[in-house]
Motif scaffolding. Structure first.
Motif, short mmCIF file in Angstrom:
data_model
loop_
_atom_site.label_atom_id
_atom_site.label_comp_id
_atom_site.label_asym_id
_atom_site.label_seq_id
_atom_site.Cartn_x
_atom_site.Cartn_y
_atom_site.Cartn_z
N VAL A 52 35.40 12.21 80.66
CA VAL A 52 35.78 13.36 79.85
C VAL A 52 34.56 13.82 79.05
O VAL A 52 33.92 13.02 78.37
CB VAL A 52 36.95 12.98 78.90
CG1 VAL A 52 37.33 14.16 78.00
CG2 VAL A 52 38.16 12.51 79.70
N THR A 53 34.25 15.13 79.12
CA THR A 53 33.08 15.63 78.40
C THR A 53 33.47 16.48 77.18
O THR A 53 32.69 16.65 76.26
CB THR A 53 32.19 16.49 79.33
OG1 THR A 53 33.01 17.51 79.92
CG2 THR A 53 31.56 15.66 80.41
N ASP A 54 34.69 17.05 77.22
CA ASP A 54 35.08 17.92 76.11
C ASP A 54 36.61 18.01 76.04
O ASP A 54 37.26 18.08 77.08
CB ASP A 54 34.48 19.31 76.32
CG ASP A 54 34.80 20.24 75.15
OD1 ASP A 54 34.72 19.77 74.00
OD2 ASP A 54 35.14 21.42 75.39
N VAL A 55 37.18 17.97 74.82
CA VAL A 55 38.63 18.16 74.69
C VAL A 55 38.87 19.36 73.77
O VAL A 55 38.19 19.51 72.76
CB VAL A 55 39.34 16.90 74.12
CG1 VAL A 55 39.28 15.75 75.09
CG2 VAL A 55 38.78 16.46 72.79
N GLN A 56 39.81 20.20 74.14
CA GLN A 56 40.15 21.36 73.31
C GLN A 56 41.31 20.97 72.41
O GLN A 56 42.47 21.02 72.81
CB GLN A 56 40.50 22.56 74.19
CG GLN A 56 39.30 23.02 75.01
CD GLN A 56 39.57 24.31 75.78
OE1 GLN A 56 40.56 24.97 75.57
NE2 GLN A 56 38.66 24.62 76.68
N ALA A 57 40.95 20.50 71.21
CA ALA A 57 41.95 19.95 70.29
C ALA A 57 42.93 21.03 69.86
O ALA A 57 42.56 22.19 69.66
CB ALA A 57 41.25 19.37 69.07
N ILE A 58 44.20 20.61 69.74
CA ILE A 58 45.22 21.54 69.27
C ILE A 58 46.02 20.91 68.14
O ILE A 58 46.16 19.69 68.08
CB ILE A 58 46.19 21.96 70.41
CG1 ILE A 58 46.75 20.72 71.14
CG2 ILE A 58 45.55 22.91 71.37
CD1 ILE A 58 47.77 21.04 72.19
N ALA A 59 46.53 21.73 67.24
CA ALA A 59 47.37 21.23 66.14
C ALA A 59 48.77 21.02 66.69
O ALA A 59 49.17 21.61 67.68
CB ALA A 59 47.40 22.25 65.01
N ALA A 60 49.54 20.14 66.01
CA ALA A 60 50.87 19.76 66.49
C ALA A 60 51.76 20.96 66.78
O ALA A 60 52.43 21.04 67.80
CB ALA A 60 51.53 18.84 65.48
N GLY A 61 51.78 21.94 65.89
CA GLY A 61 52.69 23.08 66.05
C GLY A 61 52.37 23.94 67.26
O GLY A 61 53.25 24.56 67.85
N GLU A 62 51.05 23.96 67.64
CA GLU A 62 50.64 24.84 68.73
C GLU A 62 50.91 24.24 70.11
O GLU A 62 50.76 24.89 71.12
CB GLU A 62 49.13 25.13 68.65
CG GLU A 62 48.67 25.78 67.37
CD GLU A 62 47.14 25.68 67.26
OE1 GLU A 62 46.47 25.69 68.30
OE2 GLU A 62 46.64 25.58 66.14
N ALA A 63 51.28 22.95 70.14
CA ALA A 63 51.36 22.24 71.41
C ALA A 63 52.25 22.94 72.43
O ALA A 63 51.85 23.18 73.56
CB ALA A 63 51.85 20.82 71.19
N LYS A 77 39.84 10.90 74.50
CA LYS A 77 38.58 10.79 73.77
C LYS A 77 37.43 11.23 74.68
O LYS A 77 37.46 10.93 75.88
CB LYS A 77 38.33 9.33 73.39
CG LYS A 77 39.02 8.89 72.10
CD LYS A 77 38.80 7.42 71.98
CE LYS A 77 38.80 6.92 70.58
NZ LYS A 77 38.82 5.45 70.58
N VAL A 78 36.44 11.87 74.11
CA VAL A 78 35.26 12.26 74.88
C VAL A 78 34.55 10.98 75.34
O VAL A 78 34.40 10.03 74.58
CB VAL A 78 34.32 13.14 74.03
CG1 VAL A 78 33.00 13.37 74.73
CG2 VAL A 78 35.00 14.47 73.72
N GLY A 79 34.13 10.95 76.61
CA GLY A 79 33.44 9.78 77.14
C GLY A 79 34.35 8.84 77.90
O GLY A 79 33.88 7.92 78.59
N ALA A 80 35.68 9.03 77.80
CA ALA A 80 36.62 8.14 78.49
C ALA A 80 36.48 8.28 80.00
O ALA A 80 36.27 9.39 80.52
CB ALA A 80 38.05 8.46 78.05
#
Length: 554
Positions: free
Chosen positions: A537-548, A519-522
């Protein structure tokens, strides 16, 4: 009861919120006034999550007026009636004598009101125990929770060890939990009368859960995991009187400061050395606490009165650091620590907890075990929302970034069954026949509608606390964020080529093994050998399950 002479003085004015209430006197109130006082008591108890402190003989603006003996007796009688009405118990903490112009002695009485909230079994406070190897952490906990003193050769700690090699070496390598209960009158409830953990839970209105962390340097990763994932309310830093600040003590102190965990200090083994040695160790601690990096206000506790004041000030200001000096062998000053722990109120207010409970369910998985006839069991902390028996949740992320469905079969808190789990509480959840091999530490269990985001690449604003050479792109570190612990590689340092000790920067990390839920801010802590750094943490590059898998470079 300690009765100290006080000059007529003025304390701080009463706060609207918080759990401390000033009352000048409560002599024969009318029915309407009585009902109003009861409502006010309910509010203070709610603010202190089941605990409130009443100061009788003090005006609302903080002026210490004091009452004559007869008025005080009548006021305490009224307070007793109020407490009975809300189903609470009262204990007199201390009496102070006020020097006023009258001939009759006037006193101020401080009273602790405690009531277990209707929606839970007991008040809960989590205390992480830190300190250098061989400073006596497990021994002190053994004495507190077993109720018998140590023989000077480590008998008290044998009950706490979890592994054979710990008993053989006398060193803690794992994280163990110990409980100390206080009943509504403030008396200690522990294992001394051969009680089981369930009996302690049933007869206690307040539970202190001690998280016994490892002191040895080679188990530092376990200690960091205990501090980041178990979310302790505060920490107890144990320092041996005969060695002073040695070994990992500074490191543990730095960890508590970096993670903003309020802490108090216990100087142990005072039976082994001369009074001057104990005083030297206390002076050394006071010097370190006052340094610019710490900015703490040390407060030496030498009497019961000090212990009461320390507990209240520690809860109100995170900068106050109480210091206790005691012996686990002779038992000297052990009672002062018990008084402090009994009065210490919850350090988060009820409003924060209410807000967390409104959010969707999120449970951090810290431990995983298999229990015969129960199946797979996970231990951890509910960081937000509410969790009930029978809830359908999803757990993940797996190595390929998926979340799997599961059902909570039963919940246990402090080894006794519990129907509902609320934000901020630690517990173990039984998951029935769910395959243990699919679980790992660092996963989260969330409500399906949360649609959790996972990432393998994230950015954090960090401060490099210590590094032997320069910190640059391609460097690998172990990253701790909450219950997540994984090796990550530095992909980019924004606006800089390299970092040196003490420098700040925004850095992009990539996890090496599998994606994680962040999570951002953790708060974030990373280490590699002597390299250490903290940040968020300032930014997360979210990914979809299939792209992991593709993103991890598989």
């Amino acid at each position: 009861m300690d009765s100290t002479k006080f000059e007529p003085l003025k304390g701080s004015p009463e706060a609207e919120d918080g759990n401390i209430e000033y009352k000048l006197k409560l002599v024969n109130p009318s029915q309407y006034r009585f009902e109003h006082l009861v409502t006010q008591m309910k509010w203070r108890l709610q603010e202190g999550r089941g605990e409130a402190v009443y100061q009788i003989g003090v005006e609302d603006n903080g002026l210490l007026v004091g009452l004559a003996e007869e008025e005080m007796r009548a006021s305490l009688k009224t307070l007793h009636r109020m407490a009975e009405k809300v189903g609470a118990d009262i204990t007199v903490l201390r009496e102070r004598e006020v020097d006023y112009d009258s001939d009759t002695p006037r006193k101020i009485t401080e009273v602790l009101v405690r009531k277990v909230p209707d929606n839970q079994q007991f008040l809960d406070l989590r205390v992480a125990v830190l300190g250098n190897v061989d400073s006596g952490k497990s021994t002190l906990l053994g004495v507190l929770t077993q109720g018998e003193l140590d023989n000077g050769r480590g008998r008290a700690r044998l009950n706490l060890f979890r592994h054979l090699h710990e008993i053989q070496s006398g060193r803690t390598s794992s994280i163990s939990f110990e409980i100390l209960g206080f009943n509504s009158k403030g008396e200690v409830v522990n294992y001394s009368d051969s009680r089981t953990a369930e009996e302690i839970c049933e007869s206690s209105s307040k539970m202190i859960t001690f998280i016994d962390l490892a002191g040895h340097h080679k188990y530092l990763h376990t200690t960091i995991f205990g501090l980041t994932s178990y979310c302790p309310d505060c920490a107890l830093l144990l320092v041996s009187a005969n060695t002073g600040i040695a070994g990992t003590t500074r490191e543990h102190l730095g960890l508590a400061l970096a993670l903003k965990v309020p802490f108090f200090i216990v100087v142990s083994k005072i039976d082994l050395c001369a009074k001057t040695t104990v005083e030297r160790t206390v002076r050394q601690l006071e010097r370190v606490l006052k340094q610019p990096g710490c900015h703490k206000v040390p407060m030496l506790v030498t009497s019961e009165d000090d212990a009461v004041t320390a507990a209240q000030q520690f809860a109100q200001s995170p900068n106050v650091t109480p210091i206790f000096t005691l012996s686990s062998v002779s038992g000297e000053s052990l009672d002062l620590l018990k008084v402090f722990l009994n009065i210490l109120p919850p350090l988060t207010n009820s409003k924060e907890q209410e807000e967390l409970m409104q959010q969707l369910t999120e449970f951090q998985v810290d431990e995983i075990y298999t229990v015969p006839e129960v199946g797979t069991v996970v231990g951890g902390t509910l960081s937000s929302g509410i969790c009930r028996e029978g809830d359908q949740l999803v757990v993940g992320p797996t190595d390929d970034g998926c979340f799997l469905e599961l059902r909570v079969c039963s919940i246990q808190r402090n080894r006794s069954a519990c129907r509902v789990l609320r934000a901020g509480q630690a517990a173990t959840l039984a998951l029935g026949d769910f395959d243990r091999a699919l679980l790992r530490k660092g996963m989260v269990m969330v409500s399906p509608e949360m649609n959790p985001t996972i990432c393998s690449v994230f950015e954090a604003e960090i401060v490099l606390l210590f590094h032997a050479t320069t910190f640059r792109r391609g460097f690998q570190v172990t990253v701790h964020v909450g219950n997540v612990r994984q090796t990550a590689v530095v992909e980019k340092i924004h606006a800089k080529d390299k970092l040196r000790t003490g420098e700040k920067a925004v850095v992009r990390f990539r996890f090496l093994k599998h994606p994680e839920y962040l999570k951002v801010g953790a708060k974030l802590l990373f280490r590699e050998g002597v390299t250490k750094g903290i940040g968020h943490v300032t930014d997360v590059q979210a990914i979809a399950a299939g792209e992991a898998q593709a993103n991890m470079g598989f």
